[in-house]
Design a protein around this motif. Structure first.
Motif, PDB file in Angstrom:
ATOM      1  N   ASN A 234      19.710 -14.300  -2.040  1.00  0.00           N
ATOM      2  CA  ASN A 234      18.417 -14.681  -1.472  1.00  0.00           C
ATOM      3  C   ASN A 234      18.448 -14.463   0.045  1.00  0.00           C
ATOM      4  O   ASN A 234      19.392 -14.866   0.723  1.00  0.00           O
ATOM      5  CB  ASN A 234      18.142 -16.149  -1.794  1.00  0.00           C
ATOM      6  CG  ASN A 234      16.814 -16.619  -1.205  1.00  0.00           C
ATOM      7  OD1 ASN A 234      15.855 -15.863  -1.164  1.00  0.00           O
ATOM      8  ND2 ASN A 234      16.784 -17.866  -0.749  1.00  0.00           N
ATOM      9  N   GLY A 235      17.413 -13.781   0.566  1.00  0.00           N
ATOM     10  CA  GLY A 235      17.343 -13.504   1.999  1.00  0.00           C
ATOM     11  C   GLY A 235      18.027 -12.225   2.406  1.00  0.00           C
ATOM     12  O   GLY A 235      17.902 -11.805   3.562  1.00  0.00           O
ATOM     13  N   ASP A 236      18.765 -11.572   1.472  1.00  0.00           N
ATOM     14  CA  ASP A 236      19.458 -10.325   1.793  1.00  0.00           C
ATOM     15  C   ASP A 236      18.710  -9.096   1.279  1.00  0.00           C
ATOM     16  O   ASP A 236      19.215  -7.976   1.364  1.00  0.00           O
ATOM     17  CB  ASP A 236      20.875 -10.332   1.210  1.00  0.00           C
ATOM     18  CG  ASP A 236      21.805 -11.256   1.983  1.00  0.00           C
ATOM     19  OD1 ASP A 236      21.443 -11.648   3.110  1.00  0.00           O
ATOM     20  OD2 ASP A 236      22.887 -11.585   1.458  1.00  0.00           O
ATOM     21  N   TRP A 237      17.522  -9.268   0.749  1.00  0.00           N
ATOM     22  CA  TRP A 237      16.739  -8.131   0.266  1.00  0.00           C
ATOM     23  C   TRP A 237      15.259  -8.354   0.572  1.00  0.00           C
ATOM     24  O   TRP A 237      14.827  -9.484   0.799  1.00  0.00           O
ATOM     25  CB  TRP A 237      16.961  -7.889  -1.235  1.00  0.00           C
ATOM     26  CG  TRP A 237      16.464  -9.014  -2.122  1.00  0.00           C
ATOM     27  CD1 TRP A 237      17.078 -10.207  -2.367  1.00  0.00           C
ATOM     28  CD2 TRP A 237      15.232  -9.036  -2.857  1.00  0.00           C
ATOM     29  NE1 TRP A 237      16.341 -10.985  -3.215  1.00  0.00           N
ATOM     30  CE2 TRP A 237      15.193 -10.281  -3.542  1.00  0.00           C
ATOM     31  CE3 TRP A 237      14.185  -8.144  -3.022  1.00  0.00           C
ATOM     32  CZ2 TRP A 237      14.136 -10.649  -4.367  1.00  0.00           C
ATOM     33  CZ3 TRP A 237      13.137  -8.503  -3.859  1.00  0.00           C
ATOM     34  CH2 TRP A 237      13.110  -9.736  -4.518  1.00  0.00           C
ATOM     35  N   VAL A 238      14.538  -7.246   0.629  1.00  0.00           N
ATOM     36  CA  VAL A 238      13.108  -7.322   0.937  1.00  0.00           C
ATOM     37  C   VAL A 238      12.318  -6.554  -0.105  1.00  0.00           C
ATOM     38  O   VAL A 238      12.842  -5.641  -0.769  1.00  0.00           O
ATOM     39  CB  VAL A 238      12.790  -6.772   2.344  1.00  0.00           C
ATOM     40  CG1 VAL A 238      13.460  -7.599   3.433  1.00  0.00           C
ATOM     41  CG2 VAL A 238      13.190  -5.304   2.450  1.00  0.00           C
ATOM     42  N   LEU A 239      11.052  -6.917  -0.220  1.00  0.00           N
ATOM     43  CA  LEU A 239      10.104  -6.215  -1.083  1.00  0.00           C
ATOM     44  C   LEU A 239       9.062  -5.540  -0.183  1.00  0.00           C
ATOM     45  O   LEU A 239       8.335  -6.224   0.544  1.00  0.00           O
ATOM     46  CB  LEU A 239       9.435  -7.185  -2.052  1.00  0.00           C
ATOM     47  CG  LEU A 239       8.384  -6.585  -3.008  1.00  0.00           C
ATOM     48  CD1 LEU A 239       9.030  -5.577  -3.951  1.00  0.00           C
ATOM     49  CD2 LEU A 239       7.686  -7.687  -3.793  1.00  0.00           C
ATOM     50  N   GLU A 240       9.044  -4.205  -0.217  1.00  0.00           N
ATOM     51  CA  GLU A 240       8.067  -3.448   0.568  1.00  0.00           C
ATOM     52  C   GLU A 240       6.847  -3.165  -0.301  1.00  0.00           C
ATOM     53  O   GLU A 240       6.973  -2.598  -1.395  1.00  0.00           O
ATOM     54  CB  GLU A 240       8.657  -2.118   1.049  1.00  0.00           C
ATOM     55  CG  GLU A 240       9.800  -2.264   2.039  1.00  0.00           C
ATOM     56  CD  GLU A 240      10.311  -0.910   2.513  1.00  0.00           C
ATOM     57  OE1 GLU A 240       9.793   0.122   2.016  1.00  0.00           O
ATOM     58  OE2 GLU A 240      11.218  -0.864   3.357  1.00  0.00           O
ATOM     59  N   THR A 241       5.675  -3.538   0.167  1.00  0.00           N
ATOM     60  CA  THR A 241       4.456  -3.385  -0.632  1.00  0.00           C
ATOM     61  C   THR A 241       3.373  -2.617   0.128  1.00  0.00           C
ATOM     62  O   THR A 241       3.584  -2.181   1.257  1.00  0.00           O
ATOM     63  CB  THR A 241       3.916  -4.762  -1.044  1.00  0.00           C
ATOM     64  OG1 THR A 241       3.637  -5.531   0.145  1.00  0.00           O
ATOM     65  CG2 THR A 241       4.936  -5.517  -1.888  1.00  0.00           C
ATOM     66  N   ASP A 242       2.234  -2.462  -0.549  1.00  0.00           N
ATOM     67  CA  ASP A 242       1.054  -1.753  -0.027  1.00  0.00           C
ATOM     68  C   ASP A 242       1.258  -0.242   0.034  1.00  0.00           C
ATOM     69  O   ASP A 242       0.699   0.437   0.909  1.00  0.00           O
ATOM     70  CB  ASP A 242       0.652  -2.279   1.355  1.00  0.00           C
ATOM     71  CG  ASP A 242       0.144  -3.713   1.287  1.00  0.00           C
ATOM     72  OD1 ASP A 242      -0.397  -4.088   0.230  1.00  0.00           O
ATOM     73  OD2 ASP A 242       0.294  -4.444   2.271  1.00  0.00           O
ATOM     74  N   TYR A 243       2.029   0.300  -0.898  1.00  0.00           N
ATOM     75  CA  TYR A 243       2.108   1.749  -1.049  1.00  0.00           C
ATOM     76  C   TYR A 243       0.910   2.208  -1.873  1.00  0.00           C
ATOM     77  O   TYR A 243       0.693   1.734  -2.983  1.00  0.00           O
ATOM     78  CB  TYR A 243       3.414   2.159  -1.733  1.00  0.00           C
ATOM     79  CG  TYR A 243       4.597   2.171  -0.794  1.00  0.00           C
ATOM     80  CD1 TYR A 243       4.994   3.348  -0.158  1.00  0.00           C
ATOM     81  CD2 TYR A 243       5.312   1.006  -0.528  1.00  0.00           C
ATOM     82  CE1 TYR A 243       6.072   3.362   0.717  1.00  0.00           C
ATOM     83  CE2 TYR A 243       6.387   1.014   0.349  1.00  0.00           C
ATOM     84  CZ  TYR A 243       6.761   2.198   0.967  1.00  0.00           C
ATOM     85  OH  TYR A 243       7.818   2.205   1.835  1.00  0.00           O
ATOM     86  N   VAL A 244       0.119   3.117  -1.305  1.00  0.00           N
ATOM     87  CA  VAL A 244      -1.095   3.596  -1.957  1.00  0.00           C
ATOM     88  C   VAL A 244      -1.069   5.119  -2.018  1.00  0.00           C
ATOM     89  O   VAL A 244      -0.165   5.766  -1.477  1.00  0.00           O
ATOM     90  CB  VAL A 244      -2.357   3.118  -1.202  1.00  0.00           C
ATOM     91  CG1 VAL A 244      -2.445   1.603  -1.188  1.00  0.00           C
ATOM     92  CG2 VAL A 244      -2.357   3.660   0.232  1.00  0.00           C
ATOM     93  N   ASP A 245      -2.071   5.697  -2.671  1.00  0.00           N
ATOM     94  CA  ASP A 245      -2.152   7.157  -2.737  1.00  0.00           C
ATOM     95  C   ASP A 245      -2.226   7.742  -1.332  1.00  0.00           C
ATOM     96  O   ASP A 245      -3.046   7.318  -0.506  1.00  0.00           O
ATOM     97  CB  ASP A 245      -3.379   7.590  -3.530  1.00  0.00           C
ATOM     98  CG  ASP A 245      -3.234   7.331  -5.029  1.00  0.00           C
ATOM     99  OD1 ASP A 245      -2.115   7.021  -5.467  1.00  0.00           O
ATOM    100  OD2 ASP A 245      -4.246   7.449  -5.749  1.00  0.00           O
TER     101      ASP A 245
END
Length: 663
Positions: free
Chosen positions: A242-253
């Motif tokens: 926990n705290g050692d990884w991230v989630l990258e979001t908002d990838y769109v066309d």
């Protein structure tokens, strides 16, 4: 007083910039011309009257040609090729100079495209087999497919199997809990210790903060489980704390109505490449190998799609992409390429973008591939450059091949290349000038050091140019009977008039009387008439017809006149006493070396081409030498002007003249 004999054996420098009239120290001076209008320089060195313009058809006013036109060649096979004309929301199809009607079995002679006038000027295209790809930054990429006949055509937006993704506004978070990969590489399952995933996370990324491990989510199973493709291998299959990884979001066309679409395209080594977009102007995308509509990066294998960006110290918006020796990228700020070899094709793991020159390519004008390199217009529009690989520098260089003729480039707006199709001709580059509507042509045969420009004019303005294999088409704006009209016309080597029509016994349409019709497109215009190889008096078109002086026996041509003119450079030579720059000159006589010439004038006087015995009423087609004297009095230049008094064929191979000089 001194007498000098000068012989100009060729004209392979073409028309020379007036700024170079003092450069008698360079050899190009003696192979050049002070002016060359409505002529073409042959690669063998001679100069000939340019082809006439055969009338093909009128563009309907409902198509709004004044708002934008574009000629696009389409080569379906070695025996079937077409010229496509794009105007506002319409595409017309021409084959062998004939408009194809009844498109798709309907009543229209055009295909409705939804490509508006605003997009036509900057659209780009590439072709593979029966499919033409068209792109423009403000419209979704389209494909045009030829069906089973000349009149069967369809157009549709491309349906991509996978559209590349991009995070224009990247968001990152540190979800609570751990995440565990099922394997360190390949296709894996990511399992979270708490419900952190959602169905909207497809194409988002999970990344370890230490940089060892990055995966793209490709399928949603549950809030705690997703499937992913590893792009950077994980260190192990242990849980990432926990705290050692991230989630990258908002990838769109990457391409959409919101962010714009690709600007350029090309097929290269089994991939479809898109170069630049409205929002990502310096980026390049390539499809999977032999799967042109799939831009899925997958695991980054050799045949997976790829994506890269040109990163330099300036904004290099891509506006041209060419498949040549290497993949060549042309931008507003410079030229780049992707080095490769037969053993090392471009793959996601070896993409290297190398800069070469910083000239920049002009928007809206596609670079074209010639025998010796890729030709492009510099972004200022004031020079023509050749982009080719130097074995000495082991890199690409951009040579200025218009250095001696930059005055002929006047806000270029369109460009096309007619490649040599026989051993007795070279490449012919055609550039439409936006300032005056004239056409600049370059006869190019680099192996013989031939780069010969000349200027072409017509009774109107050249608007667009396109080349269908070896046939050159134009859109020409003319003023006819008080109205502005737009015509499709093509060069025809058998014609010597513009916007012309021709009737003959060979075609089986020769008029049987002195009345000739089919001239509605020249209504109320004064036109020239060539009857059986002889010029008749001017006629004015009335109700689409004229009455000529005598009925044609073999052929008749009717159209608008144009006058070819060439003027030699000021005579400069070296006498024992020095140069003759400041001396008066008088041309005493000239000898013209002619080939298949029917009419020619020198300094405004007709040259008799009669041969004995004379046969009245026949066409005089002369090959040989003609000596003319006297020519002129003393002046400061000592130039000869060669033109024509009748619209017939002529070819000048060489010119000798004797000059007397004095103080």
């Amino acid at each position: 007083m001194s007498r000098v004999t000068t012989f100009q054996s060729n004209f392979t420098t073409g028309e020379i910039d007036p700024l170079l009239k003092g450069r008698s120290d360079i050899k190009q001076y003696y192979n050049g011309l002070s002016s060359a209008t409505n002529v073409l320089v042959q690669p063998q060195g001679g100069v000939t009257r340019r082809p006439g313009l055969q009338y093909v058809g009128t563009i309907p006013s409902a198509s709004a040609p004044q708002s934008g036109c574009r000629l696009v060649p389409f080569e379906y096979s070695t025996t079937q090729s077409y010229m496509l004309l794009f105007v506002n929301n319409r595409m017309y199809v021409y084959k062998d100079g004939v408009l194809q009607t009844g498109i798709n079995g309907g009543g229209n002679d055009y295909l409705t495209t939804s490509i508006g006038s605003a997009n036509i000027g900057t659209m780009n295209w590439t072709q593979s087999a029966d499919t033409l790809i068209i792109v423009q930054e403000d419209m979704a990429p389209k494909k045009i497919v030829r069906g089973g006949s000349h009149t069967t055509w369809t157009i549709s937006d491309i349906s991509f199997d996978f559209t590349p993704k991009y995070a224009f506004t990247l968001s990152t978070s540190e979800p609570a809990g751990t995440v565990t990969p099922s394997a360190v590489d390949g296709n894996v399952t990511l399992t979270a210790s708490s419900s952190v995933f959602a169905s909207g996370n497809i194409n988002d990324y999970v990344e370890s903060k230490d940089g060892i491990g990055r995966a793209r989510i490709i399928d949603y199973t549950s809030g705690t489980s997703v499937k992913a493709i590893v792009e950077v291998p994980f260190f192990s299959t242990d849980a990432i704390a926990n705290g050692d990884w991230v989630l990258e979001t908002d990838y769109v066309d990457a391409w959409s109505g919101t962010y714009g679409y690709p600007r350029t395209c090309v097929f290269h080594e089994g991939r479809l490449y898109f170069g630049g977009s409205k929002t990502l102007p310096t980026s390049v995308w390539a499809s999977r190998v032999n799967d042109y509509y799939d831009f899925n990066p997958g695991e980054g294998l050799d045949d997976d799609a790829l994506f890269f960006t040109i990163d330099t110290d300036q904004m290099n918006a891509i506006n041209g992409i060419v498949s040549g020796r290497d993949l060549q990228l042309f931008t507003k700020g410079g030229e780049f390429y992707l080095p490769q070899s037969d053993l090392n094709p471009i793959t996601p793991s070896n993409v290297v973008v190398r800069p070469s020159t910083r000239r920049g390519n002009k928007d809206g004008i596609r670079p074209v591939i010639a025998e010796s390199g890729t030709l492009f217009i510099q972004r200022s529009g004031k020079s023509l450059r050749e982009f080719n690989f130097s074995d000495v520098e082991l890199s690409y260089i951009s040579n200025n091949i218009s250095l001696l003729s930059s005055h002929l480039l006047k806000a270029p707006s369109d460009m096309a290349l007619r490649r040599a199709t026989s051993t007795d001709e070279g490449d012919l580059l055609l550039i439409v000038n936006g300032t005056d509507g004239n056409l600049t042509t370059y006869s190019i045969l680099k192996g013989q050091q031939v780069v010969a420009p000349s200027s072409q004019t017509t009774d109107g303005d050249f608007i667009n140019v396109g080349v269908d294999v070896d046939t050159v088409y134009f859109v020409v704006k003319r003023s006819i009977n008080g109205s502005t009209v737009y015509y499709v016309e093509k060069w025809n080597d058998d014609y010597t008039l513009d916007s012309a029509v021709q009737y003959s016994t060979v075609a089986g349409n020769l008029p049987g009387s002195t009345s000739v019709s089919g001239l509605n497109h020249l209504e109320a215009e004064s036109i020239k008439v060539i009857n059986n190889g002889r010029t008749l008096g001017n006629e004015t078109v009335s109700s689409g017809a004229v009455t000529v002086d005598e009925a044609p026996a073999t052929y008749i041509e009717l159209g608008l006149d144009y006058t070819p003119t060439i003027t030699t450079m000021p005579i400069e030579t070296q006498l024992p006493s020095g140069t003759i720059v400041g001396m008066k000159k008088r041309i005493l006589e000239a000898t013209l070396i002619l080939y298949l010439t029917e009419n020619i004038t020198i300094n405004g006087s007709d040259v008799s081409l009669e041969t004995f015995p004379v046969t009245l009423g026949t066409n005089k087609n002369f090959t040989g030498k003609k000596r003319i004297m006297p020519l002129m009095g003393y002046d400061n230049q000592g130039q000869i002007t060669i033109s024509q008094s009748a619209p017939l064929f002529f070819t000048l191979l060489g010119l000798e003249f004797k000059v007397r000089t004095g103080q």
